[in-house]
Design a protein around this motif. Structure first.
Motif, PDB file in Angstrom:
ATOM      1  N   LYS A   1       0.735  -0.738   0.289  1.00 44.45           N
ATOM      2  CA  LYS A   1       0.200  -0.003  -0.318  1.00 44.45           C
ATOM      3  C   LYS A   1       0.283   1.503  -0.645  1.00 44.45           C
ATOM      4  N   VAL A   2       0.587   2.811  -0.568  1.00 48.38           N
ATOM      5  CA  VAL A   2       0.928   3.394  -0.585  1.00 48.38           C
ATOM      6  C   VAL A   2       0.853   3.621   0.425  1.00 48.38           C
ATOM      7  N   ASP A   3       1.626   4.718   1.143  1.00 38.82           N
ATOM      8  CA  ASP A   3       1.448   4.788   2.246  1.00 38.82           C
ATOM      9  C   ASP A   3       1.243   6.435   1.955  1.00 38.82           C
ATOM     10  N   SER A   4       2.414   7.548   1.777  1.00 42.15           N
ATOM     11  CA  SER A   4       2.346   8.710   1.224  1.00 42.15           C
ATOM     12  C   SER A   4       3.408   9.080   0.282  1.00 42.15           C
ATOM     13  N   SER A   5       2.790   9.559  -0.616  1.00 43.48           N
ATOM     14  CA  SER A   5       4.108   9.990  -1.777  1.00 43.48           C
ATOM     15  C   SER A   5       3.938  11.413  -2.656  1.00 43.48           C
ATOM     16  N   CYS A   6       5.292  11.869  -2.841  1.00 40.70           N
ATOM     17  CA  CYS A   6       5.134  13.193  -3.690  1.00 40.70           C
ATOM     18  C   CYS A   6       3.513  13.126  -4.596  1.00 40.70           C
ATOM     19  N   ASP A   7       3.192  12.259  -4.622  1.00 41.28           N
ATOM     20  CA  ASP A   7       2.304  12.615  -5.756  1.00 41.28           C
ATOM     21  C   ASP A   7       1.147  12.312  -4.872  1.00 41.28           C
ATOM     22  N   PRO A   8       0.664  13.216  -4.277  1.00 41.06           N
ATOM     23  CA  PRO A   8      -0.582  12.828  -4.357  1.00 41.06           C
ATOM     24  C   PRO A   8      -1.859  11.892  -4.730  1.00 41.06           C
ATOM     25  N   THR A   9      -1.867  11.480  -5.625  1.00 44.93           N
ATOM     26  CA  THR A   9      -2.901  11.066  -6.648  1.00 44.93           C
ATOM     27  C   THR A   9      -2.841   9.611  -6.666  1.00 44.93           C
ATOM     28  N   ILE A  10      -0.829   8.512  -5.676  1.00 45.19           N
ATOM     29  CA  ILE A  10      -1.197   7.685  -5.901  1.00 45.19           C
ATOM     30  C   ILE A  10      -1.489   6.963  -4.126  1.00 45.19           C
ATOM     31  N   ASN A  11      -1.938   8.183  -3.844  1.00 50.19           N
ATOM     32  CA  ASN A  11      -1.399   7.958  -1.742  1.00 50.19           C
ATOM     33  C   ASN A  11      -3.002   7.170  -2.050  1.00 50.19           C
ATOM     34  N   GLY A  12      -2.585   6.160  -1.124  1.00 46.56           N
ATOM     35  CA  GLY A  12      -3.655   5.053  -0.405  1.00 46.56           C
ATOM     36  C   GLY A  12      -3.556   4.151  -1.279  1.00 46.56           C
ATOM     37  N   LEU A  13      -2.528   4.363  -2.667  1.00 44.79           N
ATOM     38  CA  LEU A  13      -3.112   2.541  -3.832  1.00 44.79           C
ATOM     39  C   LEU A  13      -2.796   1.607  -3.009  1.00 44.79           C
ATOM     40  N   SER A  14      -3.245   0.154  -3.229  1.00 45.26           N
ATOM     41  CA  SER A  14      -3.014  -1.051  -2.993  1.00 45.26           C
ATOM     42  C   SER A  14      -3.315  -1.744  -3.830  1.00 45.26           C
ATOM     43  N   GLY A  15      -2.657  -3.075  -3.708  1.00 42.83           N
ATOM     44  CA  GLY A  15      -2.500  -4.112  -4.653  1.00 42.83           C
ATOM     45  C   GLY A  15      -1.203  -5.224  -4.762  1.00 42.83           C
ATOM     46  N   LEU A  16      -0.857  -5.443  -5.318  1.00 41.51           N
ATOM     47  CA  LEU A  16       0.077  -6.672  -5.622  1.00 41.51           C
ATOM     48  C   LEU A  16       1.368  -6.417  -6.282  1.00 41.51           C
ATOM     49  N   VAL A  17       2.894  -6.298  -5.759  1.00 41.19           N
ATOM     50  CA  VAL A  17       3.600  -6.312  -6.962  1.00 41.19           C
ATOM     51  C   VAL A  17       4.250  -7.118  -7.845  1.00 41.19           C
ATOM     52  N   VAL A  18       4.234  -6.357  -8.769  1.00 43.80           N
ATOM     53  CA  VAL A  18       4.004  -7.299 -10.479  1.00 43.80           C
ATOM     54  C   VAL A  18       5.827  -7.155 -10.905  1.00 43.80           C
ATOM     55  N   ASP A  19       5.897  -6.327 -10.829  1.00 44.02           N
ATOM     56  CA  ASP A  19       6.945  -6.100 -11.447  1.00 44.02           C
ATOM     57  C   ASP A  19       7.969  -5.235 -10.486  1.00 44.02           C
ATOM     58  N   GLU A  20       9.405  -5.128 -10.394  1.00 45.76           N
ATOM     59  CA  GLU A  20       9.221  -4.352 -10.314  1.00 45.76           C
ATOM     60  C   GLU A  20      11.093  -3.774 -11.289  1.00 45.76           C
ATOM     61  N   THR A  21      11.337  -2.244 -10.415  1.00 42.30           N
ATOM     62  CA  THR A  21      12.597  -2.112 -11.281  1.00 42.30           C
ATOM     63  C   THR A  21      13.464  -1.284 -10.385  1.00 42.30           C
ATOM     64  N   ARG A  22      14.606  -0.773 -11.427  1.00 43.99           N
ATOM     65  CA  ARG A  22      15.614  -0.018 -10.132  1.00 43.99           C
ATOM     66  C   ARG A  22      15.362   1.104  -9.570  1.00 43.99           C
TER      67      ARG A  22
END
Length: 126
Positions: A22-43
């Motif tokens: 879950k995104v707890d806090s971010s510089c981008d307020p549109t994604i705060n609270g976003l939750s789900g499953l990590v399906v890929d990761e980059t650097r």
């Protein structure tokens, strides 16, 4: 086969793909609270598959069942690690305590290639 256990202190070094987040806090307020499953990761990013009909608990149930994902109600969102604080859930099957554990991690400390973080974990265990 031996099950790998993850401690909260070691989580930043482990593979993050497959964990609930879950995104707890971010510089981008549109994604705060976003939750789900990590399906890929980059650097620099995490790709999070979200399910619009469910909360984080239901996503767990969705992923542990053998039913296919309802792609009509899910999407993948690319979230930058820098400037974002994540709350990862270590599932009970791989946590040392035998229960789900929530771990808050500053995305800035995961800014590296996943394979390099895993190498650092091996070094720290020696």
């Amino acid at each position: 086969m031996t099950q790998i256990e993850i401690t909260p202190a070691e989580l930043p070094y482990h593979e993050l793909i497959g964990l609930l987040v879950k995104v707890d806090s971010s510089c981008d307020p549109t994604i705060n609270g976003l939750s789900g499953l990590v399906v890929d990761e980059t650097r620099n990013t995490l790709e999070i598959e979200t399910d619009f009909q469910s909360d984080l608990t239901s996503v767990t149930e969705l992923r542990t069942s053998s039913e296919p994902i309802d792609t009509a109600h899910s999407r993948v969102v690319i979230v930058p690690k820098a400037g974002t604080v994540f709350v990862f859930t270590i599932p009970e099957r791989i946590s040392q305590t035998g229960r789900n554990i929530s771990v808050k991690i500053d995305g800035n400390i995961t800014l590296s290639q996943p394979q390099n973080r895993i190498k650092n974990l091996k070094k720290s265990r020696k």
